[in-house]
Design an enzyme around this catalytic site. Structure first.
Site, PDB file in Angstrom:
ATOM      1  N   ASP A   6      64.589  33.269  44.645  1.00 32.09           N
ATOM      2  CA  ASP A   6      65.658  34.089  44.058  1.00 32.09           C
ATOM      3  C   ASP A   6      65.385  35.534  44.477  1.00 32.09           C
ATOM      4  O   ASP A   6      64.326  35.839  45.050  1.00 32.09           O
ATOM      5  CB  ASP A   6      65.635  33.949  42.522  1.00 32.09           C
ATOM      6  CG  ASP A   6      66.734  34.763  41.840  1.00 32.09           C
ATOM      7  OD1 ASP A   6      67.823  34.913  42.418  1.00 32.09           O
ATOM      8  OD2 ASP A   6      66.492  35.272  40.722  1.00 32.09           O
ATOM      9  N   SER A   7      66.309  36.411  44.139  1.00 32.63           N
ATOM     10  CA  SER A   7      66.073  37.836  44.388  1.00 32.63           C
ATOM     11  C   SER A   7      64.931  38.373  43.524  1.00 32.63           C
ATOM     12  O   SER A   7      64.314  39.382  43.859  1.00 32.63           O
ATOM     13  CB  SER A   7      67.346  38.630  44.077  1.00 32.63           C
ATOM     14  OG  SER A   7      67.735  38.405  42.730  1.00 32.63           O
ATOM     15  N   TYR A  38      70.483  41.268  44.527  1.00 34.77           N
ATOM     16  CA  TYR A  38      71.326  40.834  45.647  1.00 34.77           C
ATOM     17  C   TYR A  38      72.807  41.102  45.342  1.00 34.77           C
ATOM     18  O   TYR A  38      73.609  41.217  46.247  1.00 34.77           O
ATOM     19  CB  TYR A  38      71.181  39.331  45.878  1.00 34.77           C
ATOM     20  CG  TYR A  38      69.949  38.878  46.645  1.00 34.77           C
ATOM     21  CD1 TYR A  38      69.069  39.775  47.248  1.00 34.77           C
ATOM     22  CD2 TYR A  38      69.687  37.517  46.788  1.00 34.77           C
ATOM     23  CE1 TYR A  38      67.957  39.316  47.954  1.00 34.77           C
ATOM     24  CE2 TYR A  38      68.585  37.063  47.499  1.00 34.77           C
ATOM     25  CZ  TYR A  38      67.719  37.962  48.077  1.00 34.77           C
ATOM     26  OH  TYR A  38      66.634  37.500  48.781  1.00 34.77           O
ATOM     27  N   GLY A  39      73.133  41.124  44.063  1.00 39.63           N
ATOM     28  CA  GLY A  39      74.536  41.104  43.653  1.00 39.63           C
ATOM     29  C   GLY A  39      75.375  42.268  44.131  1.00 39.63           C
ATOM     30  O   GLY A  39      76.600  42.165  44.194  1.00 39.63           O
ATOM     31  N   CYS A  69      69.606  30.884  42.994  1.00 42.75           N
ATOM     32  CA  CYS A  69      70.367  32.127  42.906  1.00 42.75           C
ATOM     33  C   CYS A  69      71.813  31.821  43.266  1.00 42.75           C
ATOM     34  O   CYS A  69      72.088  31.336  44.373  1.00 42.75           O
ATOM     35  CB  CYS A  69      69.764  33.129  43.893  1.00 42.75           C
ATOM     36  SG  CYS A  69      70.683  34.660  44.053  1.00 42.75           S
ATOM     37  N   GLU A 148      65.219  42.242  35.226  1.00 47.70           N
ATOM     38  CA  GLU A 148      64.065  42.629  36.056  1.00 47.70           C
ATOM     39  C   GLU A 148      63.147  43.607  35.322  1.00 47.70           C
ATOM     40  O   GLU A 148      61.934  43.582  35.497  1.00 47.70           O
ATOM     41  CB  GLU A 148      64.543  43.264  37.368  1.00 47.70           C
ATOM     42  CG  GLU A 148      65.145  42.281  38.347  1.00 47.70           C
ATOM     43  CD  GLU A 148      64.181  41.198  38.801  1.00 47.70           C
ATOM     44  OE1 GLU A 148      63.064  41.544  39.218  1.00 47.70           O
ATOM     45  OE2 GLU A 148      64.554  40.008  38.733  1.00 47.70           O
ATOM     46  N   CYS A 180      74.802  33.410  36.999  1.00 48.67           N
ATOM     47  CA  CYS A 180      73.705  34.120  37.656  1.00 48.67           C
ATOM     48  C   CYS A 180      72.450  33.661  36.935  1.00 48.67           C
ATOM     49  O   CYS A 180      72.416  33.643  35.693  1.00 48.67           O
ATOM     50  CB  CYS A 180      73.894  35.634  37.514  1.00 48.67           C
ATOM     51  SG  CYS A 180      72.425  36.604  37.945  1.00 48.67           S
ATOM     52  N   THR A 181      71.437  33.264  37.707  1.00 49.87           N
ATOM     53  CA  THR A 181      70.259  32.669  37.063  1.00 49.87           C
ATOM     54  C   THR A 181      69.513  33.663  36.176  1.00 49.87           C
ATOM     55  O   THR A 181      68.828  33.272  35.235  1.00 49.87           O
ATOM     56  CB  THR A 181      69.315  32.069  38.118  1.00 49.87           C
ATOM     57  OG1 THR A 181      69.046  33.049  39.133  1.00 49.87           O
ATOM     58  CG2 THR A 181      69.940  30.844  38.769  1.00 49.87           C
ATOM     59  N   HIS A 182      69.659  34.953  36.458  1.00 49.49           N
ATOM     60  CA  HIS A 182      69.029  35.953  35.592  1.00 49.49           C
ATOM     61  C   HIS A 182      69.565  35.893  34.161  1.00 49.49           C
ATOM     62  O   HIS A 182      68.853  36.206  33.211  1.00 49.49           O
ATOM     63  CB  HIS A 182      69.278  37.367  36.130  1.00 49.49           C
ATOM     64  CG  HIS A 182      68.375  37.782  37.245  1.00 49.49           C
ATOM     65  ND1 HIS A 182      68.489  37.285  38.518  1.00 49.49           N
ATOM     66  CD2 HIS A 182      67.346  38.679  37.277  1.00 49.49           C
ATOM     67  CE1 HIS A 182      67.562  37.849  39.293  1.00 49.49           C
ATOM     68  NE2 HIS A 182      66.859  38.700  38.563  1.00 49.49           N
TER      69      HIS A 182
HETATM   70  N1  DGL Z   1      69.774  35.593  40.155  1.00 51.04           N
HETATM   71  C1  DGL Z   1      70.786  35.802  41.120  1.00 51.04           C
HETATM   72  C2  DGL Z   1      72.038  35.012  40.888  1.00 51.04           C
HETATM   73  O1  DGL Z   1      71.945  33.929  40.371  1.00 51.04           O
HETATM   74  C3  DGL Z   1      70.965  37.171  41.693  1.00 51.04           C
HETATM   75  C4  DGL Z   1      71.021  38.364  40.821  1.00 51.04           C
HETATM   76  C5  DGL Z   1      70.958  39.618  41.675  1.00 51.04           C
HETATM   77  O2  DGL Z   1      69.951  39.761  42.387  1.00 51.04           O
HETATM   78  O3  DGL Z   1      71.902  40.404  41.659  1.00 51.04           O
HETATM   79  O4  DGL Z   1      73.108  35.394  41.269  1.00 51.04           O
END
Ligand code: DGL
Length: 261
Positions: A6-7, A38-39, A69, A148, A180-182
């Site tokens: 993931d990011s 990454y978003g 991700c 984060e 989003c997994t976060h």
């Molecule tokens: N955890 C990621 C997702 O599921 C990316 C979040 C990010 O880095 O912006 O989209």
């Protein structure tokens, strides 16, 4: 060996489900923390990162790769599959299908990064599974970065999230897809906001079931976990107990590694 990336910290929510489903497997988790989030990046940038990371994981001996991700999956999973035809690659997509099945009001909302929100892949997913119901796509800028920094339950976030979700909840959305997994790590705050009106939909367990189906020899190992990060590996390791993932720390045989790719 199974490679999960993931990011940053978000994919740990998927990793935890995979460990639960495949307790014997050896796993490597790679957080691209030098480039998180990454978003807000463009597709070409995300694709370059995904291809480099995928190749690195294969070189390490991974025979199954999980793109933990939504953003990276939307931008680059097909490209990764084409580049690594002999490797099983599992992506993570917002749980639109289960949300549609569970929605009583025929109204769901998908919380995502800006990149996933504008992706063709999400549009296709909605076209395929949610044609006859209302789907609100709600980008949530800054939420992944909040995870984060491990600011998970600041009162100011609860206010931000309440305001952000208010219009869609008022309009009757009853399924909140964590796209989003976060965002899995923001679930306690989000649950307290939507309680009694809507439920959260997360796909980590479904992804883990897909891993069980595809793992083959990767299912058996010595229960080892290696953590790697492209910046600040010690923060990745230190986040585990804060995120309620102490059980993952117990699988580590060495400290989290810094990786320059
Ligand atoms: N955890 C990621 C997702 O599921 C990316 C979040 C990010 O880095 O912006 O989209």
């Amino acid at each position: 060996m199974i490679g999960v990336f993931d990011s940053g910290l978000g994919g740990l929510s998927v990793l935890a489900a995979i460990v639960e489903a495949l307790p014997q497997a050896d796993l490597v988790y790679l957080a691209d923390t030098a480039h998180v989030p990454y978003g807000d990046k463009d597709d070409a940038f995300i694709q370059r990162r995904v291809l480099s990371i995928g190749q690195y994981l294969v070189n390490q001996g991974c025979t199954l790769i999980v793109v933990a991700c939504n953003t990276a999956t939307a931008a680059a999973v097909e490209m990764l599959r084409e580049t690594l035809p002999s490797i099983a690659v599992i992506g993570v997509e917002p749980g639109v299908k289960p949300a549609v099945s569970a929605s009583i009001n025929s109204h769901i909302v998908v919380l995502t990064t800006a990149s996933t929100a504008r992706s063709d892949r999400l549009a296709d997913l909605i076209r395929k599974h949610a044609q006859s119901i209302q789907v609100d796509i709600l980008p949530c800028p800054g939420w992944a970065s909040r995870v984060e920094t491990l600011h998970l339950d600041d009162p100011d976030f609860a206010d931000v999230a309440r305001r952000h979700l208010a219009p869609t909840l008022a309009a009757g959305a009853d399924q909140i897809v964590l796209g989003c997994t976060h965002y899995a790590f923001l679930a306690p705050v989000l649950e307290s906001i939507v309680a009694g009106r809507a439920v959260l939909v997360d796909v980590a367990e479904a992804v883990a079931r897909q891993c069980v189906r595809l793992a083959g020899v990767s299912a058996s190992g010595q229960c080892r976990l290696t953590l790697m990060a492209t910046a600040r590996p010690e923060r990745l390791q230190a986040a585990l107990p804060v995120l309620g993932l102490t059980q993952l720390s117990l699988r580590m045989i060495r400290p989290a590694q810094l990786l320059t790719i």
